[in-house]
Write an enzyme that holds these catalytic residues in place. Sequence first.
Site, PDB file in Angstrom:
ATOM      1  CG  ASP A 103      -0.390  -0.722   2.403  1.00 35.62           C
ATOM      2  OD1 ASP A 103       0.841  -0.816   2.504  1.00 35.62           O
ATOM      3  OD2 ASP A 103      -1.176  -1.161   3.268  1.00 35.62           O
ATOM      4  CD  GLU A 173      -4.473   3.636   6.847  1.00 36.16           C
ATOM      5  OE1 GLU A 173      -5.528   3.334   7.441  1.00 36.16           O
ATOM      6  OE2 GLU A 173      -3.352   3.238   7.198  1.00 36.16           O
TER       7      GLU A 173
HETATM    8 ZN   LIG Z   1      -3.926   1.827   8.780  1.00 37.25          ZN
HETATM    9 ZN   LIG Z   2      -2.121  -0.147   7.118  1.00 36.44          ZN
END
Ligand SMILES: [Zn+2]
Ligand SMILES: [Zn+2]
Length: 446
Positions: A103, A173
């Site tokens: 991510d 997120e």
């Molecule tokens: Zn997070």
């Molecule tokens: Zn994370």
Amino acid sequence: MKSSTLRSGLAAFLLSALPAGAADAALRETVASRVSAEYASLEALYKDLHANPELSLMEERTAGVVAAELRRQGFEVTERVGGFGLVGVLKNGNGPTLLIRTDLDGLPVEEETGLPYASRKRVKDLAGREVATMHACGHDLHMTVFAGTARLLASLRERWSGTLVMIGQPAEERGLGARAMLADGLYAKFPKPDFAIALHDIATLPAGTVGTLEGFMMANVDTLDITVRGIGGHGAYPHTTKDPIVLAARIVVALQTIVSRETRPIEPAVVTVGSIQGGTKHNIIPDEVKLQLTVRSYSDQVRRQTLEAIRRICRGEAIAAGIPDDRMPVVTSSENEYTPATYNDPALTRRVRGALTAWLGDDNVKTIDPEMGGEDFSRYGRTAERVPICMFRLGVVAPDVFAESQRTGAPLPSLHSNKFAPLPEPSIKTGVTGMTGVALELLAKR
Ligand SMILES: [Zn+2]
Ligand SMILES: [Zn+2]
């Protein structure tokens, strides 16, 4: 002569019993020395990413840095896949296709770690507000491990066979990035994976260790808004009103019975009312009260049952309070913000654990507990292709800090805390070695 033949026969037998990626002492030596040789540059990359966090859906610079890393290793890179997502493909002969995901995004948190490389970055968020940003979930560490793994695997091409698809995913997120990349053709425009792997740091394991878990690891996450409607009026004349504050209070209490009375006790579920807002003044009964809920579960069935029970209770309590039909509570749940539960495919997880054990040592591979947090990595396993997925956790806490917390019982800063401070060197080295070992096992020449 004869005994050495016997020995080599025995060695071959022992090697065949080990995970293929770990069988070769020379290979382990090569990986260890490559990790050491790359470390200084990986640490510089980590500190740069750490000092420059970007918010979800705004990861432009970060995506550029990660894309450049993959390009340097000979990956064919496509940017802007589902927003600032990127996909790197490295084809290396026949064999399975392995997807590895990192991510990219940071959080609107003001860092207070006191580290020399702490983020001092402030940005305008999507609503135009100026906010401090921090990699408080450790996605900077994930990207650094990802870059290190790409370097190792690109340099070890003769030791594996198949296709590597390495992706940088935005907006984890917000729970939006995986879906956006899949909707943009991740499994159609690029090689379809036979398995998908990711790691996430964990604030409760020491650096140098990893954790695995078969089956459910993270929960279904639903976000609900409830508008409880009444008929407002003067606080001194309640008989002329339908008071939404009393009704909202009854709804909040009744919701507590969904988990305690309606859900099988061995099935995990959480119903949390995180916000209740209504009214303006002591002597005015308002027209409405707003509630905000987060709802967690593992199975699809418990999820469905819980969401239905919330609607039923809201309506039922409103009827009991004498609310007219056209003023029933309005319950909205956003499918856009729904994140499905993360289910680690058991067979794949056993292979991942076997490789981690072989590469990191038995003592450094822990079994972790399931949690009710959410992770949109789940989505890579929830498409029609039913790709088996596995996420493992990477310990990042300085061992002395960890030991002190074990001794005193004082909790450690959690993920998303402004004091969350992973220890870079053992975390990065363990992450790169572990992820490389897993890839070599899954893409081993058979
Ligand atoms: Zn997070
Ligand atoms: Zn994370």
